[in-house]
Design a protein around this motif. Sequence first.
Motif, mmCIF file in Angstrom:
data_model
loop_
_atom_site.group_PDB
_atom_site.id
_atom_site.type_symbol
_atom_site.label_atom_id
_atom_site.label_comp_id
_atom_site.label_asym_id
_atom_site.label_seq_id
_atom_site.Cartn_x
_atom_site.Cartn_y
_atom_site.Cartn_z
ATOM 1 N N CYS A 357 1.219 -1.538 0.102
ATOM 2 C CA CYS A 357 -0.070 -0.567 0.194
ATOM 3 C C CYS A 357 0.722 1.139 0.176
ATOM 4 C CB CYS A 357 -0.540 0.161 1.822
ATOM 5 S SG CYS A 357 -1.737 1.165 1.351
ATOM 6 N N CYS A 358 0.187 2.264 -0.665
ATOM 7 C CA CYS A 358 1.399 3.544 -0.503
ATOM 8 C C CYS A 358 0.377 4.780 -0.404
ATOM 9 C CB CYS A 358 1.806 4.068 -2.529
ATOM 10 S SG CYS A 358 2.217 2.392 -3.641
ATOM 11 N N TYR A 359 1.315 6.045 -0.747
ATOM 12 C CA TYR A 359 0.310 7.139 0.323
ATOM 13 C C TYR A 359 0.527 8.030 -0.830
ATOM 14 C CZ TYR A 359 3.510 8.827 3.412
ATOM 15 O OH TYR A 359 4.973 8.669 3.618
ATOM 16 N N PHE A 360 -0.216 9.388 -0.437
ATOM 17 C CA PHE A 360 0.148 10.569 -1.404
ATOM 18 C C PHE A 360 -0.105 11.904 0.077
ATOM 19 C CE2 PHE A 360 -2.132 13.592 -3.937
ATOM 20 C CZ PHE A 360 -0.983 14.944 -3.885
ATOM 21 N N VAL A 361 0.100 12.056 0.609
ATOM 22 C CA VAL A 361 -0.612 13.921 1.077
ATOM 23 C C VAL A 361 -0.163 14.474 1.003
ATOM 24 C CG1 VAL A 361 -0.646 12.007 3.085
ATOM 25 C CG2 VAL A 361 1.502 13.514 2.775
ATOM 26 N N LEU A 362 -0.625 16.070 0.514
ATOM 27 C CA LEU A 362 -0.907 17.445 -0.045
ATOM 28 C C LEU A 362 -0.726 17.686 1.832
ATOM 29 C CD1 LEU A 362 -0.519 19.260 -1.857
ATOM 30 C CD2 LEU A 362 -2.813 19.804 -2.892
ATOM 31 N N PRO A 363 0.092 18.210 2.562
ATOM 32 C CA PRO A 363 -0.543 18.820 4.041
ATOM 33 C C PRO A 363 -1.458 20.086 3.132
ATOM 34 C CG PRO A 363 1.296 17.577 3.885
ATOM 35 C CD PRO A 363 1.177 17.532 2.565
ATOM 36 N N CYS A 364 -2.664 20.336 4.777
ATOM 37 C CA CYS A 364 -2.408 21.774 4.393
ATOM 38 C C CYS A 364 -2.297 22.283 6.291
ATOM 39 C CB CYS A 364 -3.930 22.143 4.322
ATOM 40 S SG CYS A 364 -4.745 24.239 3.865
ATOM 41 N N CYS A 365 -3.553 22.268 6.582
ATOM 42 C CA CYS A 365 -3.574 22.911 8.602
ATOM 43 C C CYS A 365 -3.508 21.784 8.554
ATOM 44 C CB CYS A 365 -5.320 22.431 8.601
ATOM 45 S SG CYS A 365 -6.585 23.539 7.610
ATOM 46 N N PHE A 366 -2.528 22.628 10.358
ATOM 47 C CA PHE A 366 -1.104 21.054 10.496
ATOM 48 C C PHE A 366 -2.043 20.930 11.965
ATOM 49 C CE2 PHE A 366 0.621 25.791 9.527
ATOM 50 C CZ PHE A 366 1.006 25.056 8.641
ATOM 51 N N PHE A 367 -2.232 19.557 12.118
ATOM 52 C CA PHE A 367 -2.437 18.471 12.785
ATOM 53 C C PHE A 367 -1.181 17.423 12.862
ATOM 54 C CE2 PHE A 367 -5.966 19.918 11.413
ATOM 55 C CZ PHE A 367 -7.099 19.838 12.600
ATOM 56 N N ASP A 404 6.891 16.973 -3.802
ATOM 57 C CA ASP A 404 6.785 17.454 -5.164
ATOM 58 C C ASP A 404 6.753 18.327 -4.638
ATOM 59 O OD1 ASP A 404 7.313 18.102 -7.541
ATOM 60 O OD2 ASP A 404 6.387 15.941 -8.575
ATOM 61 N N CYS A 405 5.685 19.204 -5.750
ATOM 62 C CA CYS A 405 4.911 20.972 -5.613
ATOM 63 C C CYS A 405 4.064 20.047 -6.800
ATOM 64 C CB CYS A 405 6.518 22.002 -5.320
ATOM 65 S SG CYS A 405 5.180 24.090 -5.084
ATOM 66 N N LEU A 406 2.745 20.876 -6.379
ATOM 67 C CA LEU A 406 2.012 20.507 -7.887
ATOM 68 C C LEU A 406 2.138 22.002 -7.953
ATOM 69 C CD1 LEU A 406 -0.470 18.563 -5.867
ATOM 70 C CD2 LEU A 406 1.502 17.554 -7.678
ATOM 71 N N ARG A 407 0.759 22.005 -9.333
ATOM 72 C CA ARG A 407 1.702 23.149 -10.563
ATOM 73 C C ARG A 407 -0.204 23.462 -9.660
ATOM 74 N NH1 ARG A 407 3.325 23.102 -15.965
ATOM 75 N NH2 ARG A 407 5.429 22.962 -14.744
ATOM 76 N N LYS A 412 -0.089 26.238 -0.712
ATOM 77 C CA LYS A 412 0.008 24.565 0.615
ATOM 78 C C LYS A 412 -0.255 23.435 -1.002
ATOM 79 C CE LYS A 412 -0.173 26.450 4.123
ATOM 80 N NZ LYS A 412 -0.812 27.796 4.404
ATOM 81 N N ARG A 413 0.929 23.760 -1.575
ATOM 82 C CA ARG A 413 1.224 22.725 -2.412
ATOM 83 C C ARG A 413 2.250 21.324 -3.279
ATOM 84 N NH1 ARG A 413 3.392 25.884 -7.686
ATOM 85 N NH2 ARG A 413 4.217 27.799 -6.877
ATOM 86 N N VAL A 414 2.727 21.086 -1.771
ATOM 87 C CA VAL A 414 3.978 20.443 -1.704
ATOM 88 C C VAL A 414 2.996 19.640 -0.842
ATOM 89 C CG1 VAL A 414 6.110 20.225 -0.410
ATOM 90 C CG2 VAL A 414 5.406 22.352 -0.713
ATOM 91 N N CYS A 415 3.562 18.335 -2.125
ATOM 92 C CA CYS A 415 3.140 17.124 -1.858
ATOM 93 C C CYS A 415 3.790 15.549 -1.319
ATOM 94 C CB CYS A 415 2.070 16.411 -2.691
ATOM 95 S SG CYS A 415 3.069 15.965 -4.405
ATOM 96 N N LEU A 416 3.679 14.607 -0.625
ATOM 97 C CA LEU A 416 4.702 14.177 -0.166
ATOM 98 C C LEU A 416 3.780 12.477 -0.511
ATOM 99 C CD1 LEU A 416 5.210 15.260 3.659
ATOM 100 C CD2 LEU A 416 6.594 15.711 1.440
#
Length: 658
Positions: A357-367, A404-407, A412-416
Motif C-alpha cells: 500500500c502506497c500513500y499521497f498526502v497534500l498537507p494543509c492544516c497543521f495536525f 514534489d510541488c504541484l502546479r 499549500k501545494r507541496v505533496c509527500l
Amino acid sequence: MGLVGTAVVRDGGAALPRGFWAAVRVWLEKPQVANRRLCGAAIEAEGTVPLGEGGEASSPLIAAWGGGGQEGREVSAGAAELGRLWREVRGQLPAGHGHLPPPLTPWDGTGRRSELRAVLRTLLPRGRPVGPPAPPRRELAVQDVYNGTVTFLPLEEDSEGKYQIKKCNIYQIQLTHIKDEEWSVSIVAPFPEDWFSDGIAYPKLAWLGNELLSKLAKWSVEQKPSEFKSTLSLISVAKYSKVYQDLKEKYKEMVKILWEEERKEKGLTKKQSFVDLGCGNGLLVHILNNEGHSGRGIDVRRRKIWDMYGPETHLEESTIVPGDSHLFPDTDWLIGNHSDELTPWIPVIAARSSCSCCYFVLPCCFFDFHGKYSRRQSKKTQYREYLDFVAQVGFVCGFRVEEDCLRIPSTKRVCLIGKNRTYPPTEHALIDKQITQYINNRQTCPVVTHDRRVGFNHKDHSEVFKEAGSELPENETETAGTVWMPGFQPREKVEQIRNCASLPRDFVDDVVLSVANLLLNATPQKSCSNMHGGNTNTWNQGESLSLKEVAEHLNKETLKRLKSEYGGLQTLLKNNHQVFEVLNGRVHIRDWRKEKPSRKTKPEVKRRLSAEAFKTRLCWFFLHHPDGCSLPSESCPYAHGTEELRQSQIIKKKKHIQ
C-alpha cells in the motif's frame, strides 16, 4: 439490414412500453451512464417533424419525452431549425430499397400518425483530443411511438454548413411485443459491413449489441423512476463538460505523479485502486472514478454536491478513527488531499494496511497525531516544519518519502509521496514496533531537534528514535491495540459555527463594554473636537492598544471561551465594527465622523442594503459612551433611542421569501 443484438425481457409490472421510452430517454440525455468515454449530450432542439414531404416542426414535446431541465427549456427556440434540418436530410434516406427500417420508409394502413418526434443532440467526449479538435458529433434521433422504434442518424457538416447523414453509422433501437408479458428489445444497423468506429461517439457494433442493449433491457423494466430523474438539470451539460475537462487538467499532474509513471515503472496494466481519506467535496474521487480507477472517498460529513456525481462515484459518510478496524489491505493507494487531522496518520495506515500500500498526502492544516501541531523549531517556517514532520512520519513507517510541488492554485501545494519501502517484508514487525514507539513519544517529547529535509535513508530510523528520547524496547507489543490512540479527536460530524456569531449576546455585550472602557480609561486620552449645532465639545476616543494588551486585561474564563472560536478576540471585535476598528493588530474605538462616505463607489445593491438597515439598531455610543455619540442623530446610521428604531426591511423580505 443487420441485427446487432436482441434481448428478451419479461414485464410483470406493466412497465412496458413506457419503461422502454424512459430507457431511450436516458440514452439520449445521459449517454455517459453507458458509454464511459462520453461526458454527456447536449440537447439542441426537440419537437415533431412530418413523416411526409413538407411541413414544419411543431412545438417541442419535452413532457412526452420526460425532459424538462434547463436545456429542455431552451430547445423550443430550435424547433424551426429542427424542421429545416429534417427537410434537408430526409431526402438523403435511400427509402424504398429495403435498407432502412420504419419509420423512415413509408408504411401502409390507416389510422397511423403522420408525425415523428425528433431530437437533435451533440455528443460530448470525456477527454480532450490529442490533436486538433474534431468537429462536434451530432445526431438526429427520430422516434416512432406507434412502431416502437427510435432511429439514430449521425450527421456530418460539409464546408458549406449543410448536414449530410453518415449512412454507414445509422442504427435503430426497437421494442417488439412477442406475447403476454414477453417483449424484446433489439438494435439493428442497415449497413453493418460499413460501420465506422472511433471508440468514443461511435462505439463498435459489438458494444452496441452487448453493453448498450443489456442496459436498455434492464432500464426498460426497472420500477425505479428515480433512476431516470435528470441530473444537472439547471445547468448546460456542454458547460459542465468544459468545466469538468478544466478540472481534470488541473488534477492531471497529480494523477500523473501518482500513477501513470508507476504503471510504466512496474509494467502494470490494471489501473490502481485508491481510498481518499477526508475526501471533502469528492471532486477528486469523481475524476478518478471516471478515469477508470476503482476506489472510494470517505469523509465524516456528507456534502450536498455528492448527489450531483451519480452512482458511479463512490463516496461514504463515515468517521475514520486510526486503528485496526480502519485498514485497507486491498487498496493500492491512500490519498490525503488536505485531510486535516488524518494527515500524519495516513502513512501509518498505509504501512499497516499491507506491504504494497502506497500513500499521497497534500498537507494543509497543521495536525499532530493527537491534535493541533505545536511548533518545535524557530528556524523554519511553520509550513516547512510541518512538512518535515509529515515526511519524518513516512520514514518511520518505512517509506522512501518523495517530495514534489504541484502546479495548482494554492499556497499549500507541496505533496509527500510514499510508494517504495526501505525494508524487506520480513522486517514488517520491527517497523510496526517503531511506529508504535514513535507515536507514543510524540505525546511526551517536547522538542525534536532533527533538522534534515527530504532525503532520509533506512539507517536514519534509529537516529529518529534516539532523538525522540527513547530507545526501541525489545518487548514492545506489535500494535497499540484496536484504537491506536484513544485520545484521537476526529472532526465533528456537524460543522460547528465558531466565528463568534453563536456566542450569547450578553457575553458579547460584556466583552465589548469591558474592552471599550479599557480603551477609554487608558492614559493619555485622545480627545477630538466635536461640532454639534455650533457648540464645540470634546469627544473622548480613548487610546489604542494591541490585541495582546487587551487580552491581558480580560479574565481567564473569558479568554478560554474566546479561544474556542475561530479568530478569538480579534474576530469578536471585528464583528462589532460599530464600536471598534482593528488595524495592524491594534484596537481603536471607531470615530464615525472620520468614516468616509462611499455612496459614489458602492454598488447599487450595497447602497440599497445600507439604506434598508438605517436606524434598525440602537447606537452603542448613545447608550454607553460617556460623551454620547460623536454624530448628531440625523447623521448617525444607528438609532438614538428606541423612538427612532424602525423594523429592518431585510428581515421583512426574508420572512416573505420563507
